[in-house]
Design a protein around this motif. Sequence first.
Motif, PDB file in Angstrom:
ATOM      1  N   THR A   1       3.690 -11.079   2.163  1.00 50.52           N
ATOM      2  CA  THR A   1       4.326 -10.828   0.939  1.00 50.52           C
ATOM      3  C   THR A   1       5.688 -10.163   1.025  1.00 50.52           C
ATOM      4  OG1 THR A   1       2.847  -9.052   0.856  1.00 50.52           O
ATOM      5  CG2 THR A   1       2.155 -11.257  -0.197  1.00 50.52           C
TER       6      THR A   1
ATOM      7  N   LEU B   1      20.149  -7.321  -5.361  1.00 47.76           N
ATOM      8  CA  LEU B   1      19.364  -6.789  -5.873  1.00 47.76           C
ATOM      9  C   LEU B   1      18.592  -7.425  -6.990  1.00 47.76           C
ATOM     10  CD1 LEU B   1      20.004  -2.947  -5.408  1.00 47.76           C
ATOM     11  CD2 LEU B   1      18.396  -4.074  -4.168  1.00 47.76           C
TER      12      LEU B   1
ATOM     13  N   HIS C   1      11.406 -12.625  -5.935  1.00 43.68           N
ATOM     14  CA  HIS C   1      10.026 -11.889  -5.581  1.00 43.68           C
ATOM     15  C   HIS C   1       8.853 -11.996  -6.770  1.00 43.68           C
ATOM     16  CE1 HIS C   1       7.325  -9.371  -3.088  1.00 43.68           C
ATOM     17  NE2 HIS C   1       8.377  -9.821  -2.175  1.00 43.68           N
ATOM     18  N   ASP C   2       9.755 -11.915  -7.947  1.00 35.63           N
ATOM     19  CA  ASP C   2       8.886 -12.116  -9.248  1.00 35.63           C
ATOM     20  C   ASP C   2       8.137 -13.494  -9.188  1.00 35.63           C
ATOM     21  OD1 ASP C   2       8.922  -9.290 -10.250  1.00 35.63           O
ATOM     22  OD2 ASP C   2      10.483  -9.626 -11.784  1.00 35.63           O
TER      23      ASP C   2
ATOM     24  N   ALA D   1       4.730 -12.802  -6.772  1.00 34.43           N
ATOM     25  CA  ALA D   1       4.184 -12.235  -7.778  1.00 34.43           C
ATOM     26  C   ALA D   1       3.699 -13.238  -9.011  1.00 34.43           C
ATOM     27  CB  ALA D   1       4.916 -10.994  -8.521  1.00 34.43           C
TER      28      ALA D   1
ATOM     29  N   TYR E   1       9.159  -1.305 -18.050  1.00 35.26           N
ATOM     30  CA  TYR E   1       8.046  -1.878 -17.132  1.00 35.26           C
ATOM     31  C   TYR E   1       7.920  -0.736 -15.868  1.00 35.26           C
ATOM     32  CZ  TYR E   1       5.335  -4.845 -14.223  1.00 35.26           C
ATOM     33  OH  TYR E   1       4.233  -5.457 -13.484  1.00 35.26           O
TER      34      TYR E   1
ATOM     35  N   GLN F   1      -5.727  -9.723  -0.464  1.00 37.21           N
ATOM     36  CA  GLN F   1      -4.601  -8.885   0.014  1.00 37.21           C
ATOM     37  C   GLN F   1      -4.247  -7.645  -0.884  1.00 37.21           C
ATOM     38  OE1 GLN F   1      -1.048 -11.615   0.323  1.00 37.21           O
ATOM     39  NE2 GLN F   1      -2.287 -13.150   0.652  1.00 37.21           N
TER      40      GLN F   1
ATOM     41  N   GLY G   1      -0.379  -7.295  -1.184  1.00 37.66           N
ATOM     42  CA  GLY G   1       0.358  -8.543  -1.636  1.00 37.66           C
ATOM     43  C   GLY G   1      -0.007  -9.298  -2.950  1.00 37.66           C
TER      44      GLY G   1
ATOM     45  N   VAL H   1      -0.969  -9.031  -6.857  1.00 43.24           N
ATOM     46  CA  VAL H   1      -0.169  -8.601  -8.023  1.00 43.24           C
ATOM     47  C   VAL H   1      -1.377  -7.407  -8.754  1.00 43.24           C
ATOM     48  CG1 VAL H   1       0.663  -8.950 -10.147  1.00 43.24           C
ATOM     49  CG2 VAL H   1       1.483 -10.583  -8.462  1.00 43.24           C
TER      50      VAL H   1
ATOM     51  N   LEU I   1       4.947   1.347   1.383  1.00 45.28           N
ATOM     52  CA  LEU I   1       3.519   0.544   1.157  1.00 45.28           C
ATOM     53  C   LEU I   1       3.981  -0.972   0.800  1.00 45.28           C
ATOM     54  CD1 LEU I   1       0.653   2.549  -0.024  1.00 45.28           C
ATOM     55  CD2 LEU I   1       0.760   1.241   1.860  1.00 45.28           C
ATOM     56  N   THR I   2       4.681  -0.978  -0.459  1.00 41.20           N
ATOM     57  CA  THR I   2       5.062  -1.972  -1.198  1.00 41.20           C
ATOM     58  C   THR I   2       6.454  -2.433  -1.448  1.00 41.20           C
ATOM     59  OG1 THR I   2       4.720  -0.876  -3.312  1.00 41.20           O
ATOM     60  CG2 THR I   2       2.643  -1.628  -2.285  1.00 41.20           C
ATOM     61  N   SER I   3       7.352  -1.424  -1.294  1.00 45.46           N
ATOM     62  CA  SER I   3       8.589  -1.542  -1.507  1.00 45.46           C
ATOM     63  C   SER I   3       8.766  -1.999  -3.239  1.00 45.46           C
ATOM     64  CB  SER I   3       9.562  -2.605  -0.732  1.00 45.46           C
ATOM     65  OG  SER I   3       9.526  -2.077   0.766  1.00 45.46           O
TER      66      SER I   3
ATOM     67  N   PRO J   1       4.274  -6.547  -5.056  1.00 46.44           N
ATOM     68  CA  PRO J   1       4.873  -7.922  -5.048  1.00 46.44           C
ATOM     69  C   PRO J   1       5.652  -8.279  -6.427  1.00 46.44           C
ATOM     70  CG  PRO J   1       2.524  -8.080  -5.390  1.00 46.44           C
ATOM     71  CD  PRO J   1       2.909  -6.706  -4.978  1.00 46.44           C
ATOM     72  N   GLY J   2       6.781  -8.701  -6.312  1.00 36.59           N
ATOM     73  CA  GLY J   2       7.600  -8.833  -7.476  1.00 36.59           C
ATOM     74  C   GLY J   2       8.201  -7.263  -7.650  1.00 36.59           C
ATOM     75  N   SER J   3       7.907  -6.814  -8.982  1.00 37.36           N
ATOM     76  CA  SER J   3       8.287  -5.365  -9.609  1.00 37.36           C
ATOM     77  C   SER J   3       6.943  -4.771  -9.819  1.00 37.36           C
ATOM     78  CB  SER J   3       9.063  -5.514 -10.573  1.00 37.36           C
ATOM     79  OG  SER J   3      10.201  -6.543 -10.494  1.00 37.36           O
ATOM     80  N   THR J   4       5.479  -5.321  -9.397  1.00 36.32           N
ATOM     81  CA  THR J   4       4.298  -4.732  -9.875  1.00 36.32           C
ATOM     82  C   THR J   4       4.110  -3.200  -9.497  1.00 36.32           C
ATOM     83  OG1 THR J   4       3.540  -6.740  -9.108  1.00 36.32           O
ATOM     84  CG2 THR J   4       1.872  -5.120  -9.724  1.00 36.32           C
TER      85      THR J   4
ATOM     86  N   GLU K   1       7.041  -1.089  -8.959  1.00 34.73           N
ATOM     87  CA  GLU K   1       8.255  -0.240  -8.661  1.00 34.73           C
ATOM     88  C   GLU K   1       8.019   0.788  -9.937  1.00 34.73           C
ATOM     89  OE1 GLU K   1      11.664  -2.841  -8.709  1.00 34.73           O
ATOM     90  OE2 GLU K   1      12.635  -1.399  -9.932  1.00 34.73           O
TER      91      GLU K   1
ATOM     92  N   LYS L   1      16.226   4.993  -7.450  1.00 36.14           N
ATOM     93  CA  LYS L   1      16.929   5.157  -6.077  1.00 36.14           C
ATOM     94  C   LYS L   1      17.627   3.467  -6.007  1.00 36.14           C
ATOM     95  CE  LYS L   1      16.874   3.893  -1.483  1.00 36.14           C
ATOM     96  NZ  LYS L   1      16.851   2.465  -0.729  1.00 36.14           N
ATOM     97  N   ARG L   2      17.291   2.460  -6.469  1.00 33.74           N
ATOM     98  CA  ARG L   2      18.066   1.143  -6.298  1.00 33.74           C
ATOM     99  C   ARG L   2      19.100   1.413  -7.131  1.00 33.74           C
ATOM    100  NH1 ARG L   2      12.541  -2.475  -5.951  1.00 33.74           N
ATOM    101  NH2 ARG L   2      12.676  -2.380  -3.715  1.00 33.74           N
TER     102      ARG L   2
ATOM    103  N   GLU M   1      21.831   1.835  -4.358  1.00 34.22           N
ATOM    104  CA  GLU M   1      22.134   0.581  -3.589  1.00 34.22           C
ATOM    105  C   GLU M   1      22.828  -0.304  -4.407  1.00 34.22           C
ATOM    106  OE1 GLU M   1      18.119  -1.402  -2.785  1.00 34.22           O
ATOM    107  OE2 GLU M   1      17.408   0.315  -1.912  1.00 34.22           O
TER     108      GLU M   1
END
Lengths: 444, 320
Positions: free
Chosen positions: A269, A406, A413-414, A418, B93, B176, B179, B181, B263-265, B268-271, B273, B280-281, B285
């Motif tokens: 993932t 980004l 990824h969403d 997900a 979110y 998982q 991984g 959601v 752990l997850t960055s 998954p997706g933005s779960t 975040e 930070k992003r 970034e």
Amino acid sequence: MRARATVQVLGVLGAFGLAAAWAGPAAAQDRSLTLCWAAWDPANALVELSKDFTTKTGVGMKFEFVPWTSYADRFLNELNSKGKLCDLIIGDSQWIGGSAENGHYVKLNDFFAKEGIKMDDFMAATVLGYSEWPKHSPNYWALPAMGDAIGWTYRKDWFSRPEIQAEFKKQYGRDLAPPKTWDELKQVAEFFQGREIDGKKVYGAYIYTERGSEGITMGVTNALYTFGFQYQDPKKPYHMEGFVNSPDAVKGLEFYKSLYKCCTAPGLTNAYMQEGLDAFKSGQVAMQMNFFAFFPGLYKDPNVGGDKIGFFVNPSEKVAATQLGGQGISVVAYSDHRDDALQYIKWFAQPDVQKKWWSLGGYSCHKAVLNDPEFPKSTPFAADFLTSMGMVVDFWAEPSYASLLLSMQKRMHDYVIADQGTAKQALDLLIKDWTKVFKDDGKL
Amino acid sequence: MTETSSLPFLSVGTAAEAPSQFAGRLRGLSDRAMAWLFIAPTILLLLAINVFPLLWTIELSFTNYRANRPNAPLRWVGFDNYASILSDSDVWYAMQATAHFVVWTITLQVLLGFGLALLINRRFRGHGFWTTVILLPMMLSPAVVGNFWTFLFQPQTGLFNTAIAFVTGSDPSSFQMIGDVGLAPWSIILVDTWMWTPYVMLICLAGLRSIPDDIYEAAEIDRASAWRRFWSITLPMVLPFLMLAVLFRGIENFKMFDMVNLLTSGGPGSTTEVASITLKREAFEKWRTGYSSAFAIILFVTVFGLANIYVKALNKVKQR
């Protein structure tokens, strides 16, 4: 008394002489350059190659290599803060717009003209991808240094087993061979998924899914491009409606998700280049998506290399395409050693040096290497590399590429990992994000 | 010879006079001036590393400034950055993910930490050794914790999945933790709770040890039940310590970054975040410095406001 004074004076002069003799080589040693790049196999090859430069010029070489996951963060911070750490930088292809417009890189046109370095001597796709900004204009900010694209490796030894071939033919009515289309790839992946080989459970395919930096974007685009995705209207720059979210693009994205769902190892993932290498080297997967830069190392691997590994180009659908990797080498505008750095570029551009670069494991972009009739046969992946470099497409190289990247990371990824929304919704949201970025930049 | 013997004499005299002159000057200062003199270096340092950056951030939050484009014209955008953040569904979110993380980690850590403190407070044989063992996770670096829990959560080879599979009889790779959601937010809660429950336990233990024994003795004479003693003596007297632990953990978890990132960055997706990852992003970034400054100010005001309300409640509890 007088004799004593004379001895003293001679002693002092002698000491100065010795000091000067000592300082001579030391001063030469002081002439050194720092080259910044990612920490990976080709970087080790460059260290080896650069020894010739030091021998020839007396300029020492230092290296600052950073893992891929923090490569962009580390060096873009360095450039943005006008740091003097790097004299030369092998920066990612997408940085070219920002680095040119923000004055981080030295423009090389005059230098190329003076030294007789011709961009026609390098493969056109690499000049466009690594050197030019604005794109399709003769403004050069880097010398193509490391050609790269995404390709695939497969377990040739598994594919060639008679019992596996027979079972595949019985199931799909065709021979088991390296896939040429995405449908074929999916069939092969499904066939191997969960299969027991040599007493070990194996999986169909390894693909990119990483969330934090650029991984899932680099993976998804390989499917998107071939299904017909385009970044913008070719006739109307920055207009994306109907191109980014075209029905073909939607199909491509749906396909990538279906491949992820059906045929990858559990827990895949958040995986990028290194995880793919680990999965392939540990004998877990039948096929692996990864950059050509890793293929020399994989071919030499004692467990899965040699006769056990095969290579193929990114499968096609409507069009043949693959994601561009690779980088150009640039002189950092804030360097105090600009002349020496330019000398390095001049030295690196020579055909002989480029030939040695390829022989050490680097991917030369020079036509003297690539157009050599022996090149396709030089390694088992050289022909596929040439084919792939002829069909590369790159991500946006705009100054705002990080924001664009980004957004794509998030939306892909969403949707893929997900399970949020549909492919169409993900691409629609992507257009919304990208439109906002281009509006902020005054391009829309 | 004369010269050499007179020099030490002179230097001693000067050295002896200097402190007395300085002391004399100090004696002339009022207590208030003296206090200012002593705290001035600290105040200057705080101004330089705290107040100045804060003021600068506030100023930047009203501009379109991007740190990666120093040559671009700086434009005053008023409250546009704030409006854009507060109307951005992705930001909301991230705030929800942060709230979920903060509420659950604090709840679990308080319950488990207090429970452990009650057990350790019984002074059984080897309690010192077990206290040290329990404290080990909080001594580790969050980066180390994030990395090794990533390995523990590996579906095929991870110890966590293997242990769960052993207990439940399922396939280790059938779920998982980081991984999925549904499970990913609970994974980061689990790891944070594992790491920081000992900290809450330590604070509660200090509270429990501060309760005088004679109060319990008096309660026993009055034949108060164990439950009654806990409810009427232990809990009210430990409450200020518990509330302090909640304050510390709340502030810390509101700005949690390193462990979640490893752990997850955020996936998954933005779960997962959480707000600090979004920040930070945006800041480092995407390089939207003005926008991210506004976001940082919003987060600062939120934490500062909530902490102030909470400290007032804490003071009321202490006064009771």
